[in-house]
Design a protein around this motif. Structure first.
Motif, PDB file in Angstrom:
ATOM      1  N   ALA A 104      -2.472  11.321  -1.961  1.00 29.26           N
ATOM      2  CA  ALA A 104      -2.325  12.155  -3.490  1.00 29.26           C
ATOM      3  C   ALA A 104      -4.061  11.533  -4.266  1.00 29.26           C
ATOM      4  O   ALA A 104      -3.590  12.447  -5.393  1.00 29.26           O
ATOM      5  N   TYR A 105      -5.182  11.095  -3.271  1.00 28.36           N
ATOM      6  CA  TYR A 105      -6.456  11.014  -4.598  1.00 28.36           C
ATOM      7  C   TYR A 105      -7.237  12.809  -3.803  1.00 28.36           C
ATOM      8  O   TYR A 105      -7.985  13.640  -4.448  1.00 28.36           O
ATOM      9  N   LYS A 106      -6.651  13.430  -2.709  1.00 29.17           N
ATOM     10  CA  LYS A 106      -6.612  14.437  -2.405  1.00 29.17           C
ATOM     11  C   LYS A 106      -5.990  16.267  -3.277  1.00 29.17           C
ATOM     12  O   LYS A 106      -6.374  17.082  -3.469  1.00 29.17           O
ATOM     13  N   PRO A 115       5.906   1.607   7.682  1.00 28.92           N
ATOM     14  CA  PRO A 115       5.172   1.471   5.745  1.00 28.92           C
ATOM     15  C   PRO A 115       4.150   1.971   5.905  1.00 28.92           C
ATOM     16  O   PRO A 115       3.447   2.620   4.399  1.00 28.92           O
ATOM     17  N   ASN A 116       3.692   0.746   7.009  1.00 27.08           N
ATOM     18  CA  ASN A 116       1.551   1.104   5.958  1.00 27.08           C
ATOM     19  C   ASN A 116       0.880   2.490   6.325  1.00 27.08           C
ATOM     20  O   ASN A 116       0.156   2.902   5.756  1.00 27.08           O
ATOM     21  N   PHE A 117       1.722   2.995   7.486  1.00 27.32           N
ATOM     22  CA  PHE A 117       1.315   4.196   7.842  1.00 27.32           C
ATOM     23  C   PHE A 117       2.042   5.376   7.011  1.00 27.32           C
ATOM     24  O   PHE A 117       1.193   5.956   6.968  1.00 27.32           O
ATOM     25  N   ILE A 118       3.153   5.383   6.335  1.00 28.85           N
ATOM     26  CA  ILE A 118       3.417   5.961   5.744  1.00 28.85           C
ATOM     27  C   ILE A 118       2.784   5.503   4.183  1.00 28.85           C
ATOM     28  O   ILE A 118       2.688   7.048   3.551  1.00 28.85           O
ATOM     29  N   ALA A 119       2.171   4.784   3.773  1.00 26.72           N
ATOM     30  CA  ALA A 119       1.388   4.704   2.276  1.00 26.72           C
ATOM     31  C   ALA A 119       0.385   5.069   2.200  1.00 26.72           C
ATOM     32  O   ALA A 119      -0.488   5.693   1.459  1.00 26.72           O
ATOM     33  N   GLU A 120      -0.328   5.165   3.947  1.00 24.40           N
ATOM     34  CA  GLU A 120      -1.534   5.443   4.033  1.00 24.40           C
ATOM     35  C   GLU A 120      -2.062   7.142   3.538  1.00 24.40           C
ATOM     36  O   GLU A 120      -2.867   7.285   3.320  1.00 24.40           O
ATOM     37  N   ALA A 121      -0.855   8.112   4.960  1.00 24.17           N
ATOM     38  CA  ALA A 121      -1.108   9.089   3.964  1.00 24.17           C
ATOM     39  C   ALA A 121      -0.564   9.561   2.724  1.00 24.17           C
ATOM     40  O   ALA A 121      -1.629  10.251   2.344  1.00 24.17           O
ATOM     41  N   MET A 122       0.000   8.662   2.232  1.00 23.57           N
ATOM     42  CA  MET A 122       0.725   8.822   0.978  1.00 23.57           C
ATOM     43  C   MET A 122      -0.979   9.101  -0.377  1.00 23.57           C
ATOM     44  O   MET A 122      -1.112   9.653  -1.164  1.00 23.57           O
ATOM     45  N   LEU A 126       1.182   6.957  -5.996  1.00 25.74           N
ATOM     46  CA  LEU A 126       0.016   5.528  -5.561  1.00 25.74           C
ATOM     47  C   LEU A 126       1.017   4.462  -5.771  1.00 25.74           C
ATOM     48  O   LEU A 126       0.961   3.348  -4.966  1.00 25.74           O
ATOM     49  N   ALA A 127       1.681   3.980  -6.759  1.00 22.27           N
ATOM     50  CA  ALA A 127       2.846   2.954  -6.761  1.00 22.27           C
ATOM     51  C   ALA A 127       4.023   3.045  -5.628  1.00 22.27           C
ATOM     52  O   ALA A 127       4.127   1.996  -5.267  1.00 22.27           O
ATOM     53  N   TYR A 128       4.097   4.133  -5.340  1.00 20.63           N
ATOM     54  CA  TYR A 128       5.469   4.427  -4.444  1.00 20.63           C
ATOM     55  C   TYR A 128       5.327   4.218  -2.941  1.00 20.63           C
ATOM     56  O   TYR A 128       5.679   2.840  -2.404  1.00 20.63           O
TER      57      TYR A 128
END
Length: 135
Positions: free
Chosen positions: A130-132, A119-126, A95-97
């Protein structure tokens, strides 16, 4: 474009992990596995894997896929495994990444002008991953 992107990312990653910064940067820096040493060939392989991941995620954007789509999440699994090669990967670290992809101008500039939404797309996918999947 992508070769330049990976070169910029590698240099930037080295600099943020060697400096004090945001809480996200500190979490990532603290998670680096100090026992990992890459040969030049090994580092090049990691860069090529990153290159492929960014290219595939850009293709997903072009195909109007969402960060939650199975296709995108399959790529993000590879991204997480790539991060695991050098970091003790936890939900908090991943999540920090994701946060850095969005908040750090240097990360965002890597993708401009060709893929400013990446960047926003990658972050949302990450975040989805992460939560799953991460503890």
């Amino acid at each position: 474009f992508y070769t330049e992107l990976i070169d910029k990312q590698t240099g930037y990653a080295r600099s943020i992990f060697n400096s004090q910064g945001s809480i996200a940067e500190e979490q990532i820096g603290a998670s680096i596995n100090q026992n990992i040493k890459f040969s030049d060939a090994g580092l090049q392989q990691v860069q090529q894997e990153g290159f492929a991941i960014y290219r595939e995620l850009a293709d997903c954007i072009n195909s109007d896929l969402t960060p939650r789509s199975p296709e995108v999440q399959a790529i993000i699994i590879r991204h997480a495994k790539l991060i695991q090669k050098t970091h003790n990967l936890t939900r908090e670290v991943y999540l920090a990444y994701a946060q850095l992809y969005c908040e750090r101008e240097e990360f965002r500039k890597m993708f401009d002008p060709n893929y400013p939404t990446l960047p926003n797309f990658i972050a949302e996918a990450m975040r989805v991953y992460a939560y799953k999947h991460l503890l």
